[in-house]
Scaffold this motif. Structure first.
Motif, PDB file in Angstrom:
ATOM      1  N   ALA A 181       0.826  -1.207   0.000  1.00 20.39           N
ATOM      2  CA  ALA A 181       0.000   0.000   0.000  1.00 20.39           C
ATOM      3  C   ALA A 181       0.861   1.259   0.000  1.00 20.39           C
ATOM      4  CB  ALA A 181      -0.921  -0.003   1.221  1.00 20.39           C
ATOM      5  N   ILE A 182       1.949   1.236   0.761  1.00 22.02           N
ATOM      6  CA  ILE A 182       2.850   2.390   0.805  1.00 22.02           C
ATOM      7  C   ILE A 182       3.533   2.587  -0.547  1.00 22.02           C
ATOM      8  CG2 ILE A 182       5.029   3.221   1.801  1.00 22.02           C
ATOM      9  CD1 ILE A 182       4.084   1.901   4.437  1.00 22.02           C
ATOM     10  N   PHE A 183       3.960   1.502  -1.177  1.00 20.44           N
ATOM     11  CA  PHE A 183       4.619   1.592  -2.485  1.00 20.44           C
ATOM     12  C   PHE A 183       3.678   2.206  -3.521  1.00 20.44           C
ATOM     13  CE2 PHE A 183       5.419  -0.297  -6.678  1.00 20.44           C
ATOM     14  CZ  PHE A 183       6.736   0.104  -6.887  1.00 20.44           C
ATOM     15  N   VAL A 184       2.423   1.763  -3.526  1.00 17.84           N
ATOM     16  CA  VAL A 184       1.455   2.271  -4.510  1.00 17.84           C
ATOM     17  C   VAL A 184       1.131   3.739  -4.250  1.00 17.84           C
ATOM     18  CG1 VAL A 184      -0.922   2.070  -5.348  1.00 17.84           C
ATOM     19  CG2 VAL A 184       0.446   0.015  -4.974  1.00 17.84           C
ATOM     20  N   SER A 185       0.829   4.085  -2.993  1.00 14.11           N
ATOM     21  CA  SER A 185       0.418   5.460  -2.684  1.00 14.11           C
ATOM     22  C   SER A 185       1.538   6.459  -2.915  1.00 14.11           C
ATOM     23  CB  SER A 185      -0.078   5.553  -1.234  1.00 14.11           C
ATOM     24  OG  SER A 185       0.927   5.146  -0.320  1.00 14.11           O
ATOM     25  N   PHE A 186       2.758   6.128  -2.494  1.00 14.28           N
ATOM     26  CA  PHE A 186       3.865   7.062  -2.695  1.00 14.28           C
ATOM     27  C   PHE A 186       4.355   7.048  -4.141  1.00 14.28           C
ATOM     28  CE2 PHE A 186       3.893   7.088   1.875  1.00 14.28           C
ATOM     29  CZ  PHE A 186       4.241   8.401   2.161  1.00 14.28           C
ATOM     30  N   GLY A 187       4.117   5.952  -4.849  1.00 10.55           N
ATOM     31  CA  GLY A 187       4.403   5.936  -6.277  1.00 10.55           C
ATOM     32  C   GLY A 187       3.508   6.916  -7.023  1.00 10.55           C
ATOM     33  N   LEU A 188       2.219   6.941  -6.642  1.00 11.15           N
ATOM     34  CA  LEU A 188       1.289   7.887  -7.255  1.00 11.15           C
ATOM     35  C   LEU A 188       1.658   9.329  -6.918  1.00 11.15           C
ATOM     36  CD1 LEU A 188      -2.102   6.033  -6.653  1.00 11.15           C
ATOM     37  CD2 LEU A 188      -0.897   6.316  -8.821  1.00 11.15           C
ATOM     38  N   MET A 189       2.033   9.566  -5.661  1.00  9.46           N
ATOM     39  CA  MET A 189       2.427  10.926  -5.268  1.00  9.46           C
ATOM     40  C   MET A 189       3.711  11.359  -5.973  1.00  9.46           C
ATOM     41  SD  MET A 189       1.452  11.323  -1.221  1.00  9.46           S
ATOM     42  CE  MET A 189       1.816   9.672  -0.637  1.00  9.46           C
ATOM     43  N   GLY A 190       4.639  10.425  -6.116  1.00 11.51           N
ATOM     44  CA  GLY A 190       5.868  10.732  -6.840  1.00 11.51           C
ATOM     45  C   GLY A 190       5.599  11.061  -8.295  1.00 11.51           C
ATOM     46  N   ALA A 191       4.641  10.335  -8.925  1.00 12.48           N
ATOM     47  CA  ALA A 191       4.281  10.612 -10.315  1.00 12.48           C
ATOM     48  C   ALA A 191       3.653  11.992 -10.447  1.00 12.48           C
ATOM     49  CB  ALA A 191       3.317   9.537 -10.818  1.00 12.48           C
ATOM     50  N   LEU A 192       2.817  12.366  -9.483  1.00 12.86           N
ATOM     51  CA  LEU A 192       2.208  13.702  -9.514  1.00 12.86           C
ATOM     52  C   LEU A 192       3.274  14.794  -9.412  1.00 12.86           C
ATOM     53  CD1 LEU A 192      -0.999  13.330  -7.298  1.00 12.86           C
ATOM     54  CD2 LEU A 192      -0.897  13.795  -9.752  1.00 12.86           C
ATOM     55  N   LEU A 193       4.259  14.590  -8.531  1.00 16.75           N
ATOM     56  CA  LEU A 193       5.328  15.573  -8.400  1.00 16.75           C
ATOM     57  C   LEU A 193       6.182  15.659  -9.659  1.00 16.75           C
ATOM     58  CD1 LEU A 193       6.515  14.956  -4.717  1.00 16.75           C
ATOM     59  CD2 LEU A 193       5.499  17.055  -5.616  1.00 16.75           C
ATOM     60  N   TYR A 194       6.408  14.521 -10.279  1.00 17.94           N
ATOM     61  CA  TYR A 194       7.273  14.494 -11.472  1.00 17.94           C
ATOM     62  C   TYR A 194       6.604  15.179 -12.666  1.00 17.94           C
ATOM     63  CZ  TYR A 194      10.427  12.667 -15.033  1.00 17.94           C
ATOM     64  OH  TYR A 194      11.323  12.564 -16.064  1.00 17.94           O
ATOM     65  N   PHE A 195       5.277  14.962 -12.808  1.00 15.92           N
ATOM     66  CA  PHE A 195       4.555  15.522 -13.951  1.00 15.92           C
ATOM     67  C   PHE A 195       3.762  16.780 -13.579  1.00 15.92           C
ATOM     68  CE2 PHE A 195       4.908  10.948 -15.005  1.00 15.92           C
ATOM     69  CZ  PHE A 195       5.562  11.056 -16.226  1.00 15.92           C
ATOM     70  N   ARG A 196       4.128  17.424 -12.472  1.00 22.89           N
ATOM     71  CA  ARG A 196       3.360  18.576 -12.013  1.00 22.89           C
ATOM     72  C   ARG A 196       3.361  19.729 -13.015  1.00 22.89           C
ATOM     73  NH1 ARG A 196       8.181  18.432  -9.469  1.00 22.89           N
ATOM     74  NH2 ARG A 196       9.444  20.331  -9.342  1.00 22.89           N
ATOM     75  N   ASP A 197       4.490  19.947 -13.667  1.00 24.15           N
ATOM     76  CA  ASP A 197       4.572  21.056 -14.620  1.00 24.15           C
ATOM     77  C   ASP A 197       3.673  20.825 -15.827  1.00 24.15           C
ATOM     78  OD1 ASP A 197       6.400  22.403 -13.036  1.00 24.15           O
ATOM     79  OD2 ASP A 197       8.131  21.445 -13.984  1.00 24.15           O
ATOM     80  N   SER A 198       3.691  19.618 -16.355  1.00 24.75           N
ATOM     81  CA  SER A 198       2.853  19.319 -17.517  1.00 24.75           C
ATOM     82  C   SER A 198       1.367  19.327 -17.166  1.00 24.75           C
ATOM     83  CB  SER A 198       3.235  17.959 -18.111  1.00 24.75           C
ATOM     84  OG  SER A 198       3.074  16.928 -17.145  1.00 24.75           O
ATOM     85  N   MET A 199       1.048  19.092 -15.886  1.00 24.56           N
ATOM     86  CA  MET A 199      -0.348  19.109 -15.439  1.00 24.56           C
ATOM     87  C   MET A 199      -0.765  20.480 -14.947  1.00 24.56           C
ATOM     88  SD  MET A 199      -0.307  15.447 -13.391  1.00 24.56           S
ATOM     89  CE  MET A 199      -2.033  15.530 -12.936  1.00 24.56           C
ATOM     90  N   GLY A 200       0.175  21.422 -14.923  1.00 27.56           N
ATOM     91  CA  GLY A 200      -0.143  22.780 -14.488  1.00 27.56           C
ATOM     92  C   GLY A 200      -0.367  22.915 -12.995  1.00 27.56           C
TER      93      GLY A 200
END
Length: 241
Positions: A181-200
């Motif tokens: 559960a920790i791997f999945v949730s922090f993986g999603l948060m990491g993806a949001l941080l990585y693509f934050r610029d493209s998502m505005g």
């Protein structure tokens, strides 16, 4: 003020063990050694080239902060994933459920025990993080924000561990489920941080939203864990009747 009996018991067991002081010493020794090696490398490079790369000190800070964050992700659920299942395996959960302790007392006591350990580890490493003040580049408020992120992350991961321990029947299954559960949730948060610029998305607002979300789900998971203990107590009483 009434001290939580479960937390008091866990604190006494921890005080008699060498695990906590050894862990604190090992973590801080490793971080301090990393800082000293990095500072030596930067100083040696300055002697050879005559230039001081101040960005290197920031990289050391980011490296230490990342290592400690990873340590929290690994250690916090390890402290809680077997908190309830170990009581089942030792056949002591039934005794706890027959006492005057409420499900909230049991769950919060386990959480407080884990968080007290994590708080000592996090706060004891703050001076190592503060070595960046020698050359500047990071403010006091940024250090405090980092510590806040650490504490919220520790509570969130500990809550996942407690919920897994409440629902699972063995420590191995609870531990595996917690880390998944920790791997999945922090993986999603990491993806949001990585693509934050493209998502505005703004970095500050995104981090604030993540902290609020983790705090909300921490409370929710603690409530679900309490509900699970309550249902188990009810089912045990029913079987006895």
């Amino acid at each position: 003020m009434r001290l939580n009996p479960v937390y008091k018991k866990e604190a006494l067991i921890s005080a008699r063990s060498y695990t906590l002081p050894f862990s604190i010493t090992a973590v801080n020794a490793a971080l301090t050694l990393l800082v000293l090696i990095s500072l030596y490398a930067i100083s040696s490079n300055a002697e050879d080239t005559g230039e001081i790369a101040y960005t290197s000190f920031l990289r050391v800070y980011y490296l230490i902060a990342g290592i400690e964050f990873l340590m929290i992700l690994l250690l916090s659920p390890a402290l809680t994933a077997s908190s309830v299942t170990s009581e089942r395996e030792r056949k002591t959960l039934g005794i706890l459920l027959t006492t005057q302790l409420t499900p909230a007392d049991i769950i919060l006591g386990k959480l407080m025990s884990a968080m007290s350990t994590m708080a000592v580890i996090i706060l004891s490493s703050a001076p190592v993080l503060a070595t960046v003040f020698i050359y500047g580049g990071v403010t006091v408020w940024q250090i405090l924000l980092l510590l806040l992120i650490y504490f919220v992350t520790a509570i969130y991961t500990a809550s996942i561990g407690i919920l897994s321990s409440t629902l699972a029947r063995s420590s191995a299954i609870a531990t595996a489920a917690a880390y998944a559960a920790i791997f999945v949730s922090f993986g999603l948060m990491g993806a949001l941080l990585y693509f934050r610029d493209s998502m505005g998305l703004e970095t500050g607002k995104l981090i604030s939203g993540m902290l609020i979300t983790m705090a909300f789900f921490s409370v929710l998971m603690i409530m679900l864990s309490e509900r699970g203990i309550h249902l188990e107590r009810h089912s045990r009483r029913k079987r006895k009747q």
